[in-house]
Design a protein around this motif. Structure first.
Motif, PDB file in Angstrom:
ATOM      1  N   VAL A 138       0.212  -3.397   7.378  1.00  0.00           N
ATOM      2  CA  VAL A 138       0.006  -3.449   8.829  1.00  0.00           C
ATOM      3  C   VAL A 138      -0.018  -2.040   9.414  1.00  0.00           C
ATOM      4  N   SER A 139       0.908  -1.203   8.996  1.00  0.00           N
ATOM      5  CA  SER A 139       1.006   0.159   9.517  1.00  0.00           C
ATOM      6  C   SER A 139      -0.213   0.993   9.148  1.00  0.00           C
ATOM      7  N   VAL A 140      -0.701   0.840   7.910  1.00  0.00           N
ATOM      8  CA  VAL A 140      -1.896   1.566   7.475  1.00  0.00           C
ATOM      9  C   VAL A 140      -3.111   1.133   8.289  1.00  0.00           C
ATOM     10  N   VAL A 141      -3.238  -0.160   8.508  1.00  0.00           N
ATOM     11  CA  VAL A 141      -4.377  -0.676   9.274  1.00  0.00           C
ATOM     12  C   VAL A 141      -4.338  -0.158  10.716  1.00  0.00           C
ATOM     13  N   ILE A 142      -3.172  -0.176  11.338  1.00  0.00           N
ATOM     14  CA  ILE A 142      -3.048   0.306  12.717  1.00  0.00           C
ATOM     15  C   ILE A 142      -3.344   1.801  12.789  1.00  0.00           C
ATOM     16  N   ALA A 143      -2.835   2.564  11.819  1.00  0.00           N
ATOM     17  CA  ALA A 143      -3.101   4.003  11.801  1.00  0.00           C
ATOM     18  C   ALA A 143      -4.591   4.281  11.645  1.00  0.00           C
ATOM     19  N   ALA A 144      -5.255   3.526  10.773  1.00  0.00           N
ATOM     20  CA  ALA A 144      -6.701   3.706  10.581  1.00  0.00           C
ATOM     21  C   ALA A 144      -7.462   3.338  11.854  1.00  0.00           C
ATOM     22  N   TYR A 145      -7.025   2.289  12.517  1.00  0.00           N
ATOM     23  CA  TYR A 145      -7.688   1.892  13.763  1.00  0.00           C
ATOM     24  C   TYR A 145      -7.501   2.957  14.841  1.00  0.00           C
ATOM     25  N   PHE A 146      -6.302   3.527  14.922  1.00  0.00           N
ATOM     26  CA  PHE A 146      -6.067   4.602  15.891  1.00  0.00           C
ATOM     27  C   PHE A 146      -7.009   5.779  15.645  1.00  0.00           C
ATOM     28  N   LEU A 147      -7.238   6.104  14.375  1.00  0.00           N
ATOM     29  CA  LEU A 147      -8.108   7.230  14.041  1.00  0.00           C
ATOM     30  C   LEU A 147      -9.567   6.955  14.396  1.00  0.00           C
ATOM     31  N   LEU A 148     -10.007   5.706  14.235  1.00  0.00           N
ATOM     32  CA  LEU A 148     -11.428   5.366  14.372  1.00  0.00           C
ATOM     33  C   LEU A 148     -11.738   4.511  15.589  1.00  0.00           C
ATOM     34  N   ARG A 149     -10.793   4.380  16.509  1.00  0.00           N
ATOM     35  CA  ARG A 149     -11.013   3.473  17.635  1.00  0.00           C
ATOM     36  C   ARG A 149     -12.106   3.947  18.585  1.00  0.00           C
ATOM     37  N   GLU A 150     -12.448   5.213  18.535  1.00  0.00           N
ATOM     38  CA  GLU A 150     -13.523   5.724  19.377  1.00  0.00           C
ATOM     39  C   GLU A 150     -14.856   5.773  18.642  1.00  0.00           C
ATOM     40  N   SER A 151     -14.875   5.333  17.404  1.00  0.00           N
ATOM     41  CA  SER A 151     -16.101   5.407  16.610  1.00  0.00           C
ATOM     42  C   SER A 151     -16.744   4.028  16.487  1.00  0.00           C
ATOM     43  N   ARG A 152     -17.931   4.003  15.910  1.00  0.00           N
ATOM     44  CA  ARG A 152     -18.639   2.740  15.732  1.00  0.00           C
ATOM     45  C   ARG A 152     -18.066   1.918  14.582  1.00  0.00           C
ATOM     46  N   HIS A 153     -17.086   2.469  13.873  1.00  0.00           N
ATOM     47  CA  HIS A 153     -16.492   1.764  12.736  1.00  0.00           C
ATOM     48  C   HIS A 153     -15.243   0.974  13.128  1.00  0.00           C
ATOM     49  N   ARG A 154     -14.876   0.977  14.396  1.00  0.00           N
ATOM     50  CA  ARG A 154     -13.600   0.376  14.781  1.00  0.00           C
ATOM     51  C   ARG A 154     -13.545  -1.121  14.487  1.00  0.00           C
ATOM     52  N   ARG A 155     -14.646  -1.832  14.705  1.00  0.00           N
ATOM     53  CA  ARG A 155     -14.641  -3.272  14.430  1.00  0.00           C
ATOM     54  C   ARG A 155     -14.547  -3.553  12.931  1.00  0.00           C
ATOM     55  N   THR A 156     -15.225  -2.730  12.154  1.00  0.00           N
ATOM     56  CA  THR A 156     -15.143  -2.888  10.701  1.00  0.00           C
ATOM     57  C   THR A 156     -13.721  -2.668  10.213  1.00  0.00           C
ATOM     58  N   VAL A 157     -13.075  -1.628  10.742  1.00  0.00           N
ATOM     59  CA  VAL A 157     -11.691  -1.347  10.369  1.00  0.00           C
ATOM     60  C   VAL A 157     -10.792  -2.507  10.772  1.00  0.00           C
ATOM     61  N   LEU A 158     -11.016  -3.054  11.949  1.00  0.00           N
ATOM     62  CA  LEU A 158     -10.177  -4.145  12.439  1.00  0.00           C
ATOM     63  C   LEU A 158     -10.336  -5.392  11.571  1.00  0.00           C
ATOM     64  N   VAL A 159     -11.572  -5.766  11.277  1.00  0.00           N
ATOM     65  CA  VAL A 159     -11.820  -6.966  10.477  1.00  0.00           C
ATOM     66  C   VAL A 159     -11.287  -6.788   9.062  1.00  0.00           C
ATOM     67  N   CYS A 160     -11.635  -5.679   8.431  1.00  0.00           N
ATOM     68  CA  CYS A 160     -11.173  -5.427   7.064  1.00  0.00           C
ATOM     69  C   CYS A 160      -9.647  -5.287   7.022  1.00  0.00           C
ATOM     70  N   GLY A 161      -9.084  -4.713   8.073  1.00  0.00           N
ATOM     71  CA  GLY A 161      -7.641  -4.555   8.134  1.00  0.00           C
ATOM     72  C   GLY A 161      -6.909  -5.882   8.207  1.00  0.00           C
ATOM     73  N   VAL A 162      -7.405  -6.781   9.036  1.00  0.00           N
ATOM     74  CA  VAL A 162      -6.791  -8.111   9.137  1.00  0.00           C
ATOM     75  C   VAL A 162      -6.862  -8.825   7.792  1.00  0.00           C
ATOM     76  N   LEU A 163      -8.006  -8.737   7.129  1.00  0.00           N
ATOM     77  CA  LEU A 163      -8.166  -9.368   5.811  1.00  0.00           C
ATOM     78  C   LEU A 163      -7.200  -8.750   4.791  1.00  0.00           C
ATOM     79  N   ALA A 164      -7.011  -7.436   4.865  1.00  0.00           N
ATOM     80  CA  ALA A 164      -6.096  -6.764   3.942  1.00  0.00           C
ATOM     81  C   ALA A 164      -4.655  -7.221   4.170  1.00  0.00           C
ATOM     82  N   VAL A 165      -4.260  -7.342   5.430  1.00  0.00           N
ATOM     83  CA  VAL A 165      -2.905  -7.802   5.739  1.00  0.00           C
ATOM     84  C   VAL A 165      -2.696  -9.228   5.231  1.00  0.00           C
TER      85      VAL A 165
END
Length: 264
Positions: A138-165
């Motif tokens: 969970v912490s890794v996913v949130i940290a990655a989302y914080f880093l990329l939340r202004e980029s076009r990859h934010r939705r990909t990070v969110l979806v893949c992160g939820v699946l990883a958790v």
């Protein structure tokens, strides 16, 4: 790192809810029989020889040893290669605090592990509630989302992160190391700790980041200038405007927050 309004109140409330859930699960019969039944259903109906190795591998990727290695490589890459000391510090704090906050909850709740006879590889570590492996993910996913939340990859990070958790949480139940409540509680605990960190970051840590030795050598001033320029160009939802006054001794662009925000 985004600024969360009412961060102190929200983090305390979220932590209290998680601890209450853990206490009920560990010391009453309201949840325990259902937890054990779901664990056994997963283990009886899904276990296979090849899947055992897969789930054990997934669990290992979120284990303490692997977690330390992942965090060190990630933070080191941001600091030494990318020359982004602010992002490196923020990423390290989000993952480290969100992950290790589970140790407080484990000590308070003191829930025993599931029966050892159902485990693929019997755990000899700390208490069951919450799951440290899930909290790390969970912490890794949130940290990655914080880093990329202004980029076009934010939705990909969110979806893949939820699946990883979900995958790590399932693996912990599959191998018999945790109850379902443990994995859900880890999301609450990590979320409460990270909410607290976001507030502390803006109120105190970020304005004083320049005081850490060698941070200037890794491009702190340049990174702050770039962040200030980007923030001036477009304000995103949930961001907090820069304070008009910077802390005494802090370099330009170091941020800071109005004192009235300090308790939020």
């Amino acid at each position: 790192m985004p600024y969360v309004r009412h961060w102190l109140r929200n983090s305390i409330l979220l932590f209290a809810v998680a601890i209450a859930l853990g206490m009920v699960a560990a010391h009453t019969q309201l949840i325990q029989p259902h937890d054990l039944r779901l664990d056994r259903t997963i283990q009886i109906h899904t276990r296979a020889e090849w899947l055992n190795h897969v789930m054990e591998g997934v669990s290992y990727l979120a284990s303490p040893v692997a977690g330390v290695i992942i965090l060190a490589i990630w933070s080191g890459w941001l600091l030494f290669v990318r020359r982004r000391p602010t992002k490196a510090a923020a990423t390290f704090l989000v993952v480290a605090v969100g992950w290790n906050s589970t140790q407080i909850a484990k000590a308070v709740v003191a829930r025993p592990r599931p029966p050892r006879e159902f485990m693929l590889d019997p755990e000899i570590g700390s208490n069951s509630f919450p799951s440290g492996h899930t909290a790390f993910t969970v912490s890794v996913v949130i940290a990655a989302y914080f880093l990329l939340r202004e980029s076009r990859h934010r939705r990909t990070v969110l979806v893949c992160g939820v699946l990883a958790v979900l995958l790590v949480a399932f693996s912990r139940m599959y191998v018999g190391a945790h109850y379902p409540t443990d994995t859900f509680g880890s999301v609450l605990i990590a979320g409460s700790a990270i909410t607290f960190v976001t507030g502390l970051w803006h109120v105190w840590l970020l304005p004083n980041l320049h005081r850490i030795p060698l941070m200037e050598r890794f491009g702190l001033e340049r990174e702050r200038a770039e962040l200030a320029a980007a923030e001036a160009g477009h304000h995103t939802h949930g961001s907090v405007p820069q304070s008009r006054r910077r802390p005494s001794g802090a370099p330009a662009g170091s941020g800071g927050r109005h004192r009235k925000h300090a308790g939020r």
